[in-house]
Scaffold this motif. Sequence first.
Motif, PDB file in Angstrom:
ATOM      1  N   ASP A 146       0.870  -1.154   0.000  1.00  0.00           N
ATOM      2  CA  ASP A 146       0.000   0.000   0.000  1.00  0.00           C
ATOM      3  C   ASP A 146       0.919   1.219   0.000  1.00  0.00           C
ATOM      4  OD1 ASP A 146       0.865   0.381   2.673  1.00  0.00           O
ATOM      5  OD2 ASP A 146      -0.983  -0.415   3.536  1.00  0.00           O
ATOM      6  N   ASP A 147       0.416   2.385   0.374  1.00  0.00           N
ATOM      7  CA  ASP A 147       1.242   3.596   0.331  1.00  0.00           C
ATOM      8  C   ASP A 147       2.337   3.625   1.391  1.00  0.00           C
ATOM      9  OD1 ASP A 147      -0.195   4.529  -1.792  1.00  0.00           O
ATOM     10  OD2 ASP A 147      -1.482   5.840  -0.593  1.00  0.00           O
ATOM     11  N   LYS A 148       2.170   2.874   2.478  1.00  0.00           N
ATOM     12  CA  LYS A 148       3.118   2.942   3.577  1.00  0.00           C
ATOM     13  C   LYS A 148       4.028   1.726   3.702  1.00  0.00           C
ATOM     14  CE  LYS A 148       0.336   5.905   6.484  1.00  0.00           C
ATOM     15  NZ  LYS A 148      -0.262   6.127   7.779  1.00  0.00           N
ATOM     16  N   PHE A 149       3.491   0.553   3.406  1.00  0.00           N
ATOM     17  CA  PHE A 149       4.242  -0.669   3.665  1.00  0.00           C
ATOM     18  C   PHE A 149       4.204  -1.630   2.491  1.00  0.00           C
ATOM     19  CE2 PHE A 149       2.910   0.746   7.912  1.00  0.00           C
ATOM     20  CZ  PHE A 149       4.127   0.765   8.566  1.00  0.00           C
ATOM     21  N   GLU A 150       5.221  -2.442   2.458  1.00  0.00           N
ATOM     22  CA  GLU A 150       5.265  -3.610   1.589  1.00  0.00           C
ATOM     23  C   GLU A 150       4.988  -4.789   2.527  1.00  0.00           C
ATOM     24  OE1 GLU A 150       8.119  -5.088  -1.970  1.00  0.00           O
ATOM     25  OE2 GLU A 150       9.117  -4.239  -0.221  1.00  0.00           O
ATOM     26  N   TYR A 151       4.236  -5.759   2.049  1.00  0.00           N
ATOM     27  CA  TYR A 151       3.830  -6.885   2.885  1.00  0.00           C
ATOM     28  C   TYR A 151       4.185  -8.198   2.213  1.00  0.00           C
ATOM     29  CZ  TYR A 151       0.776  -3.272   4.844  1.00  0.00           C
ATOM     30  OH  TYR A 151       0.289  -2.130   5.399  1.00  0.00           O
ATOM     31  N   ARG A 152       4.272  -9.218   3.021  1.00  0.00           N
ATOM     32  CA  ARG A 152       4.365 -10.588   2.524  1.00  0.00           C
ATOM     33  C   ARG A 152       3.977 -11.490   3.679  1.00  0.00           C
ATOM     34  NH1 ARG A 152      10.431 -12.081   1.151  1.00  0.00           N
ATOM     35  NH2 ARG A 152       9.238 -13.009  -0.522  1.00  0.00           N
TER      36      ARG A 152
END
Length: 115
Positions: free
Chosen positions: A38-44
């Motif tokens: 999203d605009d703030k974080f990368e996730y996995r």
Amino acid sequence: MDIDPSRRNKKPRLLLESERERLDEFIDSIHYSARYSDDKFEYRHVQLPKNMLKKIPADYFDSAKGTLKLLWEEEWRALGITQSLGWEHYEVHEPEPHILLFKSAVSVISRAPVA
């Protein structure tokens, strides 16, 4: 989406060599999802083999929830999870406690459009 410190060990609890050796057989079966953001974080998310949970020391678990605690970087690396620097374990998928959710701050470089 701040980390709740009560869901972690007060300080990283490192594995004993004998505990680490019991986990070695599972390391090649750890599954890493594709990254999403999203605009703030990368996730996995990281999916541990279900049988691996039986070999992880009890003090890595939150007995009230029946899931792993939120792990410090030293702890998840000791389990055999390998990722680049900057990832933080922020949640456990309670219906499937072998799935750990990670986030990393999105850098300006990774948000730049690709030419």
